[in-house]
Design an enzyme around this catalytic site. Structure first.
Site, PDB file in Angstrom:
ATOM      1  CE  LYS A   1      32.543  29.829  31.535  1.00 19.23           C
ATOM      2  NZ  LYS A   1      32.109  30.655  30.386  1.00 19.23           N
TER       3      LYS A   1
ATOM      4  CG  ASP B   1      28.021  35.979  24.738  1.00 20.68           C
ATOM      5  OD1 ASP B   1      27.165  36.018  23.839  1.00 20.68           O
ATOM      6  OD2 ASP B   1      28.358  34.927  25.305  1.00 20.68           O
TER       7      ASP B   1
END
Lengths: 296, 488
Positions: B173, B306
């Site tokens: 990422k 999340d």
């Protein structure tokens, strides 16, 4: 002057979004009068746009004949948002449309201007919307405001680019009937022109009322009124001192870097909300692609 | 009502006025329909990170893929123009607000979701530049193989596939350059954020919410924290029969880079719609998610805030890989204690007064509120509906909606005395996220039985085959690691 209230504006955002979307053609025949490599396109996408718009109207309204024309002939009081949205749509078409669409739109506006004639009740002077002097005033306020708002709150243009911008934009005044030789096409010429017009300017009751309303609209929620405050402050900071004096507005405190950042953040919020309107993101993406292609 | 007039060319300046106006017009009548929409929005929220989502960018067809490439952010200036001046913050806010408050007006919702859609990926060159700055060598050298095409978007970055020099397939990422600085600066404008929250989430305790959101967003900017959290979860669930968390590659993880093992599995949408998945498989997957959420909470005192559908990968037998630990909340023992006490008093001891005391202790209810305890229980019971009694229960979308509806029922006699203390703000995700997710799976299980296994004050015996396998896993773990709060 009348005391007819400004009517509630319904569908405000939609109309503004539609104005931009309508001006960006799907399949343009050509790049129009400016094109994707122009300074005009770059400046039209600047974050400072709302400040430029508000400042521009504030300056335009100081010409008694321009103000009278708007006040007495247009839907200004009945539907101020519609009136401004129509101007937005026109500007978008001139900016982004191909030459045929832009010329056609300009032709329509010239035809409307034919019928806008009268006498200003304040100065007693006759006016006609097709008068090149008035058209030039409106034009000059617009381009000056775009440059000044970008300088203070957006991405400032280098002096050479500012000159290029004015030279590019001359065609938009020409399309409405201003002779080319009258139109300032450099920053120094624009300054001279603005200085020259100043003795004619004054804050008529219609201007005071209209602009007072724009700077402090009633009926907004408290939080939104606070956001609006940032915009109003930005426009007042960006105004020339003489314009503030004519309106009788107090000089705002000097623009600190912190305050500038805050105003830019508020502009970012406005921009985000506008982006969410149908078609806006797509229109902007299309323009970005064309600008990138043009720059190679 | 007189509305703002707007300067020509200043098209957007009035947008906010309408936003606020619509909110008022929408009012309460709309709340009912908003329940599950919050989750769907979060799901749709565009391109959220998942380390193996090769279809995300390409999902809308080749033309769109091409468009995204052509629009790619090429410079830090492009990033600033796209995500600076509050836009990145609004995007994050939207992501979080979608579960923090269903009181969003449709206009606000649309704005926030479109904002997420509006962010193009970085160009291959810009991503490579970030990798180079972070690792000291370009990606082609830092990794044995580097795929310059991003496979997924993250909220403030994007994910690339790579193979490390020791041969591990990884997901990397990469954070947009400059975004952390921009967002940090924008988070400093508390006055503007407060106004935005008042407009978009009018029903909340804005200051508590703002403080919590600022802290969470700030944490998300430093990928090192996410890497640490993910590794904590990975270590904690090491060897678990059905839960897996990709391990971090620490030497390739920095402030703007998280490298973790590449996982693989089916997406949530496939699990729900795909013909290859039976209801029994969906039930097992749901059981794993449920166990993960509550074991993490009760034993590790950590909550991954999340639980967005894009953050799971599914394999047969209820095996689930959990992705994205950018939004992890750690609770102190003092914060956990009243939560556990509430459950215990209500569901085990049948002690309404004790339940009420715990609520007050947690700060959910002000002391001496002039409402009767039976009324308090009646209002709150819906949250505990699935764990009041043993036996199979099916999670439904209707249940999830009812939970959400109750949560946001400001007409309830309790509303004036109820609060959500700052540390628990994120827990609303259980109500608004987890139950909606399980409802979408239409999952059936003996939730009470599973909860009894997990509740630290109960320590019930395994009630399902997965529970038995989990118990075996727990017994294999070194002494003293059960339970092991991660701590702060």
């Amino acid at each position: 002057m009348t005391s007819q209230p400004y009517s509630a504006a319904v569908g405000l955002v939609e109309r503004y979004a539609a104005a931009l979307v309508s001006g960006v053609p799907d399949r343009p025949e050509d790049d129009g009068f400016f094109g994707p490599a122009s300074v005009t396109w770059r400046l039209a996408a600047d974050l400072s746009g709302p400040v430029a718009g508000l400042r521009s109207v504030l300056i335009q309204a100081l010409h008694p004949l321009a103000m009278a024309g708007v006040d007495q002939h247009s839907d200004w009081r009945r539907d101020p948002v519609g009136r401004l949205a129509a101007t937005s749509a026109y500007v978008a078409t001139i900016t982004y449309g191909d030459r045929a669409s832009a010329s056609k739109a300009a032709g329509r506006v010239r035809a409307i201007h034919e019928h806008v004639r009268g006498t200003d009740s304040v100065t007693g002077r006759p006016y006609a919307a097709g008068d090149p002097a008035l058209l030039l005033w409106v034009h000059a306020a617009l381009v000056d405001s775009a440059l000044e708002a970008a300088r203070l709150f957006g991405t400032p243009l280098a002096m050479a680019d500012a000159d290029t911008y004015l030279a590019e934009m001359a065609v938009s005044a020409e399309l409405l009937g201003v002779p080319r030789e009258m139109i300032p096409d450099r920053v120094s010429a624009l300054r001279e022109y603005l200085d020259g017009v100043r003795p004619e300017l004054r804050c008529t009751p219609a201007a005071a009322e209209s602009m007072g309303y724009m700077l402090d609209p009633e009926g907004m929620g408290e939080e939104i009124a606070e956001l609006w405050q940032d915009l109003r402050d930005a426009a007042l900071v960006a105004l020339p001192g003489w314009a503030r004096d004519l309106y009788g507005y107090q000089d705002p405190p000097p623009l600190t870097p912190e305050r500038r950042t805050e105003i830019r953040q508020t502009l970012g919020v406005f921009d985000a909300v506008f982006t969410a309107e149908p078609g806006v993101l797509e229109a902007r993406q299309q323009l970005t692609l064309r600008m990138r292609a043009a720059r190679g | 009502m007189r509305l703002a007039v707007v300067a020509a060319g200043g098209a957007s300046i009035a947008a906010l006025a309408v936003l606020g106006r619509r909110r008022r017009r929408g009012g309460r009548s709309l709340r009912v329909e908003r329940g599950l929409t919050a989750l769907r929005l979060a799901a749709r929220g565009g391109a959220r990170y998942a380390s193996n989502a090769p279809r995300l960018f390409a999902s809308a067809g080749e033309h769109r893929q091409q468009l995204r490439n052509d629009l790619a952010l090429r410079t830090a200036e492009d990033v600033a123009a796209t995500l600076g001046t509050m836009k990145g913050v609004l995007m994050k806010l939207g992501q979080m607000a979608s579960y923090v408050d269903d009181g969003l007006s449709p206009a606000a919702r649309r704005t926030l979701s479109r904002l997420q859609d509006s962010v193009p990926p970085m160009s291959a060159e810009l991503a490579a530049q970030v990798v180079t700055e972070e690792l000291g060598s370009p990606p082609e050298r830092a990794f044995a193989t580097w795929d310059p095409e991003p496979i997924a978007a993250a909220s403030i970055g994007q994910v690339h596939r790579a193979i490390t020099h020791d041969g591990r397939a990884v997901a990397v990422k990469v954070q947009y350059p400059g975004i952390a600085e921009t967002i940090a600066a924008d988070l400093g404008n508390v006055a503007l954020l407060r106004r935005m929250l008042k407009i978009t989430a009018p029903s909340q305790d804005v200051d508590a919410l703002l403080a919590e959101l600022r802290e969470r967003i700030t944490e998300e900017l430093d990928y090192r924290r996410e890497a640490r959290n993910q590794q904590l979860f990975a270590d904690y669930y090491e060897g678990h029969p059905t839960i897996s968390v990709p391990r971090i590659v620490p030497e390739l993880s920095t402030r703007r880079l998280v490298t973790s093992e590449l996982a693989d599995g089916a997406r949530f949408a496939e699990l729900v719609d795909g013909s290859g998945w039976s209801q029994a498989e969906r039930d097992l997957a749901a059981e794993t998610i449920y166990r993960f959420v509550f074991r993490s909470l009760y034993e590790a005192h950590a909550f991954n805030g999340d639980p967005h559908p894009g953050n799971y990968l599914f394999r047969s037998g209820g095996r689930v890989t959990f992705l994205d630990f950018g939004l992890v909340k750690h609770f102190t023992a003092e914060e956990m204690q009243p939560l556990a006490a509430m459950v215990k008093h209500l569901c085990v001891d049948n002690d309404p007064e004790g339940f009420r005391r715990a609520m007050v202790q947690a700060g959910f209810l002000i002391p001496d509120a002039p409402v009767s305890t039976p009324l308090v229980v009646k209002h709150m019971a819906v949250f505990y509906d699935t764990v009041r009694e043993r036996g199979p229960r099916t999670m439904t979308g209707e249940y999830a909606s009812a939970v959400t509806r109750t949560f946001f029922d400001f007409r309830s006699p309790l509303a004036a005395y109820a609060r959500i203390p700052r540390s628990y703000v994120i827990l609303q995700r259980i109500n608004l996220g987890l139950f909606a997710l399980l409802g979408e799976l239409h999952a059936t299980a003996d939730w009470r039985g599973i909860a009894e296994e997990i509740w630290p004050f109960f320590q019930g015996p395994p009630c399902t085959p997965m529970g038995a396998a989990e118990a075996a896993w727990r017994s294999r773990r070194p002494v003293g690691t059960n339970p092991v709060p991660f701590g702060q």
